[in-house]
Design a protein around this motif. Structure first.
Motif, PDB file in Angstrom:
ATOM      1  N   CYS A  25       3.239   1.121  -8.466  1.00 43.17           N
ATOM      2  CA  CYS A  25       2.990   2.560  -8.403  1.00 43.17           C
ATOM      3  C   CYS A  25       1.703   2.816  -7.635  1.00 43.17           C
ATOM      4  CB  CYS A  25       2.786   3.140  -9.798  1.00 43.17           C
ATOM      5  SG  CYS A  25       4.283   3.231 -10.745  1.00 43.17           S
ATOM      6  N   CYS A  26       1.630   3.982  -7.086  1.00 40.88           N
ATOM      7  CA  CYS A  26       0.396   4.375  -6.425  1.00 40.88           C
ATOM      8  C   CYS A  26      -0.516   5.032  -7.463  1.00 40.88           C
ATOM      9  CB  CYS A  26       0.685   5.355  -5.296  1.00 40.88           C
ATOM     10  SG  CYS A  26      -0.803   6.107  -4.625  1.00 40.88           S
ATOM     11  N   PRO A  27      -1.748   4.495  -7.658  1.00 41.03           N
ATOM     12  CA  PRO A  27      -2.649   5.063  -8.674  1.00 41.03           C
ATOM     13  C   PRO A  27      -3.160   6.443  -8.257  1.00 41.03           C
ATOM     14  CG  PRO A  27      -3.740   3.293  -7.474  1.00 41.03           C
ATOM     15  CD  PRO A  27      -2.337   3.347  -6.946  1.00 41.03           C
ATOM     16  N   SER A  28      -3.012   6.754  -6.995  1.00 40.07           N
ATOM     17  CA  SER A  28      -3.543   8.027  -6.524  1.00 40.07           C
ATOM     18  C   SER A  28      -2.523   9.154  -6.631  1.00 40.07           C
ATOM     19  CB  SER A  28      -4.015   7.842  -5.076  1.00 40.07           C
ATOM     20  OG  SER A  28      -4.206   9.080  -4.458  1.00 40.07           O
ATOM     21  N   CYS A  29      -1.332   8.970  -6.055  1.00 40.27           N
ATOM     22  CA  CYS A  29      -0.358  10.072  -6.075  1.00 40.27           C
ATOM     23  C   CYS A  29       0.742   9.874  -7.115  1.00 40.27           C
ATOM     24  CB  CYS A  29       0.263  10.283  -4.705  1.00 40.27           C
ATOM     25  SG  CYS A  29       1.384   8.961  -4.210  1.00 40.27           S
ATOM     26  N   GLY A  30       0.793   8.688  -7.720  1.00 40.38           N
ATOM     27  CA  GLY A  30       1.759   8.472  -8.798  1.00 40.38           C
ATOM     28  C   GLY A  30       3.150   8.069  -8.333  1.00 40.38           C
ATOM     29  N   LYS A  87       0.855  -1.193   0.000  1.00 36.65           N
ATOM     30  CA  LYS A  87       0.000   0.000   0.000  1.00 36.65           C
ATOM     31  C   LYS A  87       0.888   1.240   0.000  1.00 36.65           C
ATOM     32  CE  LYS A  87      -3.957  -1.770   2.707  1.00 36.65           C
ATOM     33  NZ  LYS A  87      -4.866  -2.030   1.588  1.00 36.65           N
ATOM     34  N   CYS A  88       0.388   2.305  -0.598  1.00 36.47           N
ATOM     35  CA  CYS A  88       1.121   3.566  -0.573  1.00 36.47           C
ATOM     36  C   CYS A  88       1.097   4.116   0.846  1.00 36.47           C
ATOM     37  CB  CYS A  88       0.483   4.578  -1.529  1.00 36.47           C
ATOM     38  SG  CYS A  88       1.243   6.205  -1.423  1.00 36.47           S
ATOM     39  N   ALA A  89       2.252   4.456   1.366  1.00 36.52           N
ATOM     40  CA  ALA A  89       2.363   4.938   2.740  1.00 36.52           C
ATOM     41  C   ALA A  89       1.598   6.248   2.925  1.00 36.52           C
ATOM     42  CB  ALA A  89       3.834   5.124   3.107  1.00 36.52           C
ATOM     43  N   ARG A  90       1.554   7.035   1.879  1.00 37.29           N
ATOM     44  CA  ARG A  90       0.927   8.341   1.982  1.00 37.29           C
ATOM     45  C   ARG A  90      -0.596   8.255   1.809  1.00 37.29           C
ATOM     46  NH1 ARG A  90       2.903  12.704  -2.179  1.00 37.29           N
ATOM     47  NH2 ARG A  90       4.843  11.618  -1.731  1.00 37.29           N
ATOM     48  N   CYS A  91      -1.024   7.493   0.782  1.00 39.44           N
ATOM     49  CA  CYS A  91      -2.446   7.489   0.435  1.00 39.44           C
ATOM     50  C   CYS A  91      -3.191   6.277   0.987  1.00 39.44           C
ATOM     51  CB  CYS A  91      -2.640   7.522  -1.070  1.00 39.44           C
ATOM     52  SG  CYS A  91      -1.582   8.703  -1.901  1.00 39.44           S
ATOM     53  N   GLY A  92      -2.494   5.254   1.386  1.00 43.53           N
ATOM     54  CA  GLY A  92      -3.148   4.050   1.873  1.00 43.53           C
ATOM     55  C   GLY A  92      -3.829   3.237   0.783  1.00 43.53           C
TER      56      GLY A  92
HETATM   57 ZN    ZN Z   1       0.039   7.495  -2.952  1.00 37.68          ZN
END
Ligand code: ZN
Ligand code: ZN
Lengths: 62, 438
Positions: free
Chosen positions: A34-39, A6-11
């Motif tokens: 990759c994180c689909p939210s923050c890239g 999971k992305c640490a920033r966006c979860g």
């Molecule tokens: Zn993210």
């Protein structure tokens, strides 16, 4: 990938995405999480210190 | 050429100071780098033997940008150069490669030759053994076996084996390739003894050029030599001596010829002609092909396959002594550039001789494992595999003679020659004065 990361920033669950690494005239494509939210994308230690470092060495001027 | 008379009427601009020698008496004298129009000259005056002006750079590539911030000679530095050489404490670079002459005999009689070919007796094996024991540093030494033509010796394989047993890291033979073409068992014996790679004299892709340079149509035998080296996995670097009007239009063809034979051919190493040995009169400036002209010719003659941004001045030796450029030969035959020239402002300074040796040695040697990547390899692995197997270098070394000798360059030389117990920079060892005096 054994576990879902999971992305640490966006979860958000990370998704595999093809990234182009550019070194001067050389382009190397690689699927990485990759994180689909923050890239933001995540390069594991094995890739960073292994093949990636070796590729940079080839391209370094001595 | 009536050029010299015309030039003196143009504006002269002094762009650098160094020291050189008088080509007649050999005395060290002050010298200036002078820009006249689009050309740069090394100019010097001997109180006894007069004024000398030798072209050192031509063409559109900016000279001062190319040399960058090389350390200028201090007034009290290197005053004994090149005569106290051996190497002295003021020399600025370690040994990268050491050249060892195993014979002065040759099987060709070339119009353009560095070595003063001769008959004379070969160095006896016992002497070679003693010399190699003195000069080899186990695990480090990059040895160039040279001549004359080293392959005229039937015992070259034994010399290679000896050097290998003493721990040489890389063993290169500087050869015209003829014996490797004609005598396959001999090449097999050299390979088996531990030969790393061959530096093969290769002046052009036509017999017209071969005849002009070497007096014989050698092209087919050169190709045969490369074929034979392929069989024994011996890497070959092609070494053209560039002479204006003879093969300077063939630069692109030589690179294409070489890269089409990858992975056997590992690169091309250009050497603009220099004037060692006996010459009846000083070489005219029209007889010189400068590093600047070579740099300009590369992109032009390779359809931009080798671009100026891919070529880096030598960091190990002086920027005026040579350059290097590294590529991968792709499946379609094109070159993928790996080298990028720092656009000025480099703070890291010189490269050590050891770094240079590994850089060159690793690329000139064929990869021990040439098997293709596994199916599931990622693009990083594929890139690394290709960089190892299909490596191709374009390099150059410009030797100096009594006319263009620049002490600032000489003190940084890393190509050394073993000479009767002493190690000397290449251009100091082969320096000959105008009368032929060494
Ligand atoms: Zn993210
Ligand atoms: Zn003089």
């Amino acid at each position: 990938m054994a576990r879902k990361l999971k992305c640490a920033r966006c979860g958000v669950d990370l998704e595999m995405k093809k990234i182009d690494f550019k070194y001067f005239e050389v382009e190397i494509a690689k699927e990485i999480p990759c994180c689909p939210s923050c890239g933001q994308y995540f390069i594991d230690q094995e890739l960073a210190e292994g093949r990636m470092r070796a590729a940079e060495m080839e391209l370094e001027d001595k | 050429m009536g050029a010299i008379g015309k030039m003196t009427t143009e504006q002269k601009q002094i762009i650098g100071k160094t020291r050189s020698i008088c080509p007649i008496c050999g005395k060290q004298i002050a010298a200036e780098r002078v820009k006249i129009g689009e050309e740069i000259f090394l100019e010097k005056t001997c109180p006894k033997h007069g004024f000398w002006s030798t072209v050192i750079w031509r063409g559109p590539v900016n000279f001062l940008e190319w040399i960058g911030e090389s350390a200028a000679l201090g007034d009290d530095e290197n005053l004994g150069c090149p005569y106290d050489c051996g190497i002295c404490g003021e020399h600025r670079q370690q040994t990268c490669c050491v050249l060892y002459e195993v014979t002065c005999r040759c099987n060709l009689a070339c119009p353009y030759c560095f070595a003063e070919g001769g008959l004379g007796d070969d160095i006896p094996m016992e002497q070679i053994k003693a010399d190699l024991a003195r000069l080899i540093k186990p695990g480090q030494t990059f040895l160039q076996l040279s001549g004359g033509e080293p392959t005229v010796r039937d015992d070259l394989p034994q010399i290679i084996r000896l050097a290998r047993e003493m721990g040489c890291k890389y063993i290169q033979v500087n050869s015209n390739g003829l014996r490797f073409a004609d005598d396959e068992p001999y090449l097999a014996a050299c390979a088996e003894a531990g030969l790393s790679f061959v530096f093969m004299q290769f002046d052009g892709t036509s017999d017209e050029i071969q005849i002009a340079m070497r007096g014989e149509p050698l092209l087919e035998r050169k190709k045969q030599a490369i074929d034979n080296c392929a069989k024994y996995k011996i890497g070959v670097t092609l070494v053209p001596t560039l002479v204006p009007g003879v093969n300077t239009d063939d630069i692109g063809n030589i690179i294409r010829f070489g890269s089409s034979l990858s992975p056997t051919v590992r690169g091309v190493h250009f050497q603009p002609v220099s004037y060692f040995g006996r010459y009846p009169e000083p070489p005219a400036n029209a007889d010189r092909f400068t590093l600047g002209e070579l740099l300009a010719a590369l992109p032009l003659q390779t359809d931009n396959g080798v671009k100026l941004t891919n070529i880096a001045p030598s960091h190990c030796d002086h920027a005026l002594c040579g350059f290097h450029s590294s590529f991968i030969v792709r499946h379609d035959g094109s070159l993928l550039a790996l080298t990028r020239r720092d656009s000025g402002g480099c703070c890291c300074g010189a490269t050590t001789a050891e770094q240079n040796r590994e850089y060159i040695g690793r690329r000139w040697q064929r990869s021990a494992d040439e098997s293709p990547c596994p199916e599931d390899a990622d693009d990083f692995e594929k890139f690394l595999n290709e960089a190892r197997v299909y490596s191709f270098t374009v390099t150059a070394m410009a030797f100096q003679d009594a006319y263009n000798l620049d002490i600032e360059r000489l003190r940084q030389c890393s190509l050394h020659v073993y000479d009767e117990g002493r190690i000397k920079p290449f251009c100091a060892r082969y320096l000959t004065l105008s009368g032929g005096q060494a």
